[in-house]
Design a protein around this motif. Structure first.
Motif, PDB file in Angstrom:
ATOM      1  N   ALA A   8       0.843  -1.247   0.025  1.00 52.82           N
ATOM      2  CA  ALA A   8      -0.012   0.048   0.178  1.00 52.82           C
ATOM      3  C   ALA A   8       0.857   1.155   0.065  1.00 52.82           C
ATOM      4  O   ALA A   8       0.607   2.127  -0.776  1.00 52.82           O
ATOM      5  N   CYS A   9       1.885   1.044   0.654  1.00 48.43           N
ATOM      6  CA  CYS A   9       3.001   2.287   0.637  1.00 48.43           C
ATOM      7  C   CYS A   9       3.338   2.547  -0.579  1.00 48.43           C
ATOM      8  O   CYS A   9       3.542   3.712  -1.270  1.00 48.43           O
ATOM      9  N   ASP A  10       3.885   1.413  -1.220  1.00 47.45           N
ATOM     10  CA  ASP A  10       4.438   1.659  -2.717  1.00 47.45           C
ATOM     11  C   ASP A  10       3.371   2.391  -3.623  1.00 47.45           C
ATOM     12  O   ASP A  10       3.725   2.953  -4.495  1.00 47.45           O
ATOM     13  N   LYS A  11       2.134   1.740  -3.345  1.00 48.25           N
ATOM     14  CA  LYS A  11       1.152   2.468  -4.326  1.00 48.25           C
ATOM     15  C   LYS A  11       0.665   3.798  -3.617  1.00 48.25           C
ATOM     16  O   LYS A  11       0.546   4.536  -4.821  1.00 48.25           O
ATOM     17  N   LEU A  12       0.974   4.297  -2.798  1.00 50.80           N
ATOM     18  CA  LEU A  12       0.749   5.595  -2.145  1.00 50.80           C
ATOM     19  C   LEU A  12       2.019   6.275  -2.842  1.00 50.80           C
ATOM     20  O   LEU A  12       1.636   7.380  -3.578  1.00 50.80           O
ATOM     21  N   GLY A  13       3.173   5.968  -2.885  1.00 52.52           N
ATOM     22  CA  GLY A  13       4.234   6.631  -3.588  1.00 52.52           C
ATOM     23  C   GLY A  13       4.069   6.893  -5.274  1.00 52.52           C
ATOM     24  O   GLY A  13       4.470   7.872  -5.776  1.00 52.52           O
ATOM     25  N   ALA A  14       3.358   5.751  -5.770  1.00 52.64           N
ATOM     26  CA  ALA A  14       3.239   5.940  -7.211  1.00 52.64           C
ATOM     27  C   ALA A  14       2.088   6.751  -7.525  1.00 52.64           C
ATOM     28  O   ALA A  14       2.137   7.624  -8.533  1.00 52.64           O
ATOM     29  N   LEU A  15       0.945   6.789  -6.587  1.00 52.24           N
ATOM     30  CA  LEU A  15       0.055   7.633  -6.916  1.00 52.24           C
ATOM     31  C   LEU A  15       0.460   9.149  -6.586  1.00 52.24           C
ATOM     32  O   LEU A  15       0.056  10.271  -7.462  1.00 52.24           O
ATOM     33  N   ILE A  16       1.272   9.534  -5.656  1.00 54.65           N
ATOM     34  CA  ILE A  16       1.974  10.928  -5.325  1.00 54.65           C
ATOM     35  C   ILE A  16       2.815  11.154  -6.770  1.00 54.65           C
ATOM     36  O   ILE A  16       2.800  12.133  -7.244  1.00 54.65           O
ATOM     37  N   ASP A  17       3.684  10.235  -7.139  1.00 50.78           N
ATOM     38  CA  ASP A  17       4.520  10.541  -8.461  1.00 50.78           C
ATOM     39  C   ASP A  17       3.581  10.550  -9.773  1.00 50.78           C
ATOM     40  O   ASP A  17       3.894  11.332 -10.526  1.00 50.78           O
ATOM     41  N   ALA A  18       2.404  10.153  -9.538  1.00 50.43           N
ATOM     42  CA  ALA A  18       1.438  10.279 -10.655  1.00 50.43           C
ATOM     43  C   ALA A  18       1.091  11.897 -10.827  1.00 50.43           C
ATOM     44  O   ALA A  18       0.590  12.157 -11.967  1.00 50.43           O
ATOM     45  N   LEU A  19       1.193  12.661  -9.858  1.00 45.07           N
ATOM     46  CA  LEU A  19       0.846  13.982  -9.922  1.00 45.07           C
ATOM     47  C   LEU A  19       1.680  14.617 -11.092  1.00 45.07           C
ATOM     48  O   LEU A  19       1.196  15.558 -11.625  1.00 45.07           O
ATOM     49  N   LYS A  20       2.862  14.410 -11.002  1.00 43.58           N
ATOM     50  CA  LYS A  20       3.614  14.765 -11.916  1.00 43.58           C
ATOM     51  C   LYS A  20       3.682  14.324 -13.494  1.00 43.58           C
ATOM     52  O   LYS A  20       4.032  14.922 -14.473  1.00 43.58           O
ATOM     53  N   THR A  21       3.626  12.891 -13.374  1.00 42.83           N
ATOM     54  CA  THR A  21       3.487  12.148 -14.627  1.00 42.83           C
ATOM     55  C   THR A  21       2.399  11.853 -15.179  1.00 42.83           C
ATOM     56  O   THR A  21       2.279  11.592 -16.305  1.00 42.83           O
TER      57      THR A  21
END
Length: 621
Positions: A93-106
């Protein structure tokens, strides 16, 4: 950059840090699952991340951080044990959270509902079973997972390899295979997962991500304010050295224009560093919703907060110094200004009052206003209270203007509260606001209409690092007066200045103002002696020629004007002011000092202190 983009950038930087902190906290907690401090920190971080994401409309981040927060709410309450399987899912879940945060840029699409549903099943099992009787037989089924299908859910999920007589709601752990079965129980949950991928493929995708963990970096860097202060001090030293270099070369016959490139570079560097220190006032204004709510609750009043000009920028240090004062004024607006709902109804006002915090720019000044639509201030009541407390002498009260009376609310010890509450009436008044405002070279003003409301305006410098000043000469020594207090420079002849029994006066813009020779002021041992034994007439009496012209600096404070007679007016200049160190900090006539291009130290007059003491006859004692 638009306001929305700026908020998004700030959220991204904070969320990036929150994610990194969660990664570290999960790793520490896995080694010691009973560490309550780490558990509390994880709960705090997920709660903050959820709130920030919800506020800015980032639904995916809010949903996932919300379910993680709920998990740790149950962990804190000892209703969930942190097993190895749960840790694995939390890391995913933490990895998914990081991916969702990175998705704000990408702007890439990230599937997260599978892991969110797994965590929700943990919660539903615990919350479902803890609501039942504590008998072992009640622990086997998972009620409430499949709404509307009670006859099908009885044996749908069984903890394989676990003796139901020994299992408890806290200790039971779900296996991934059983969670997938649980996800298939209802069509509603199935629809949540299907748009992303098939349920059986979800674990494979997560396994792949786990083996290819990447280290990423935020585009923003957080810098301690003390480092910025140090950098700004160095820029100030550079400006002083530049001025010194230019002054020396002009003395040797060089042209000032030869150093135009150096002047431009130092100026750009100076304003670049100052710009880094600027923050939007909105980031502080938004904190006042809670402040106002708490005061309104204590006072049993209904009040709304309205914010205007939140995009205006101001030096962070100015906001830091003024933060307590603003809190005090907002609390005062509710306590003293806004009436009770019953009173407002009688006056034909809306039951809910309004307090407005607004900010605007005016040249190098930021004006912050605190307004309310309450009862306003009654000058007569203020004057009566001031006389009663001995703040104002009875003899002078009749000579005071309306402005003078309103400014009495800033006198130490003044309080117009009829009763002592948690908010008001304790003798700690608006003098705190006045001192803070004056300490940074600001001004304060009050406008009120009795029965309709009050507005308090604070005129604050947008930056404390560099200030405009007017240089002048006294006894062959250069001094500076802040431009924020300077109204004009004029030339007066001796015959234009007249003696009174207490001092000198002259006419300025059809107004009679006091005139003081600054050399006389410097020679008195104490400002308490300025009105005794002709202390303010000495230099005036030495001037024999009635046509002799004198340079006069007109300064103002709290709508009081005074003319300071100096030997020679020099130039307007931006200075880097330094505070005075001991023992010079005891010399109240000066607020600080700067170094001029010729290397000489130049003292900066404290205009607010000088005028406050010259007009002290308005206050008793």
């Amino acid at each position: 950059m638009s306001k929305e983009e700026e908020y998004k950038e700030m959220f991204y930087a904070e969320a990036f840090e929150h994610h990194e902190e969660l990664d570290k906290l999960f790793t520490v907690l896995e080694k010691n699952p009973k560490d309550n401090i780490v558990i509390d920190n994880i709960f705090r971080v997920t709660h903050t991340l959820k709130g920030n994401a919800m506020g800015l409309g980032f639904v995916e981040i809010a949903e996932l951080s919300h379910v993680m927060e709920d998990i740790f709410s149950e962990v804190k309450s000892n209703r969930i044990n942190l097993s190895e399987d749960l840790f694995n899912d939390l890391f995913k879940a933490c990895d998914k959270l990081g991916a969702l945060i990175d998705a704000l840029k990408t702007s890439t699409k990230v599937s997260y509902k599978g892991i969110r549903t797994k965590l929700e099943v943990y919660l539903k099992k615990v919350r479902g079973t803890t609501d039942q009787d504590e008998s072992p037989m009640d622990d086997t089924p998972l009620p409430d997972i499949a709404e509307g299908k009670p006859e099908e859910q009885g044996n749908e999920i069984v903890l394989e390899g676990t003796d139901t007589d020994e299992a408890t709601p806290v200790e039971a752990d779900l296996q991934p295979e059983q969670i997938e079965t649980a996800e298939d129980i209802t069509s509603e949950q199935q629809e949540e997962i299907e748009p992303e991928s098939e349920p059986k493929e979800e674990p494979e995708q997560e396994e792949k991500q786990e083996t290819s963990t990447k280290i990423s970096f935020s585009d923003q860097v957080q810098i301690p304010v003390k480092k910025l202060d140090s950098l700004l001090n160095l820029v100030g030293e550079l400006i002083i050295e530049k001025d010194s270099l230019i002054a020396k070369n002009i003395e040797k016959g060089s042209r000032g224009g030869d150093f135009s490139r150096l002047h431009r570079i130092t100026s750009d560097l100076q304003y670049g560093v100052m710009d880094i220190r600027l923050v939007q006032v909105g980031f502080m204004f938004n904190k006042f919703h809670r402040v106002l709510r708490d005061v309104a609750s204590i006072e049993k009043k209904k009040v709304n907060l309205k914010l205007e000009g939140t995009e205006i920028e101001i030096d962070r240090n100015v906001l830091k110094i003024m933060s307590d004062s603003l809190v005090h004024m907002v609390r005062n607006s509710v306590s003293h200004g806004i009436e009770s709902p019953e009173e407002r109804k009688k006056k034909g006002k809306p039951e809910v009052g309004t307090v407005t915090l607004s900010a605007s720019n005016e040249k190098d000044t930021v004006i912050i206003e605190i307004s309310d639509d309450g009862n306003g201030i009654n000058p007569e009541a203020i004057l009566a209270k001031a006389i009663e407390k001995g703040i104002v002498s009875q003899s002078f009260a009749s000579q005071m203007t309306r402005t003078d009376i309103l400014m009495l609310i800033f006198e130490p010890g003044f309080s117009n509260a009829e009763k002592i509450t948690e908010v008001s009436g304790r003798g700690v008044g608006m003098d705190v606001v006045k001192r803070a405002t004056e300490s940074i070279g600001g001004k304060i003003d009050v406008k009120t209409e009795y029965g309709k409301g009050t507005t308090i305006s604070l005129s604050l410098p947008s930056s404390m690092a560099v200030k405009g000043a007017l240089l002048f000469e006294m006894a062959e020594q250069q001094y500076a007066a802040p431009l924020s207090y300077t109204e004009a420079v004029v030339s007066l002849r001796k015959k234009d200045i007249h003696k009174t029994n207490r001092g000198l006066i002259a006419n300025y813009l059809d107004k009679t103002i006091s005139v003081v020779f600054l050399s006389d002021l410097f020679k008195v041992e104490n400002l308490n002696h300025v009105h005794h034994n002709g202390a303010l007439f000495k230099r005036f009496d030495k001037v024999k020629d009635t046509e002799h012209k004198m340079d006069v600096l007109i300064v103002s404070y709290n709508e009081k004007f005074i003319g300071l007679v100096v030997d020679k007016l020099l130039q307007q200049k931006e200075i880097v002011e330094k505070t005075l160190s001991k023992p010079l900090d005891k010399v109240k006539l000066f607020s600080g000092a700067t170094i001029l291009g010729n290397g000489n130290v130049c003292m900066v007059l404290d205009i607010a202190y000088i005028l406050r003491n010259l007009f002290r006859e308005t206050v008793k004692g």
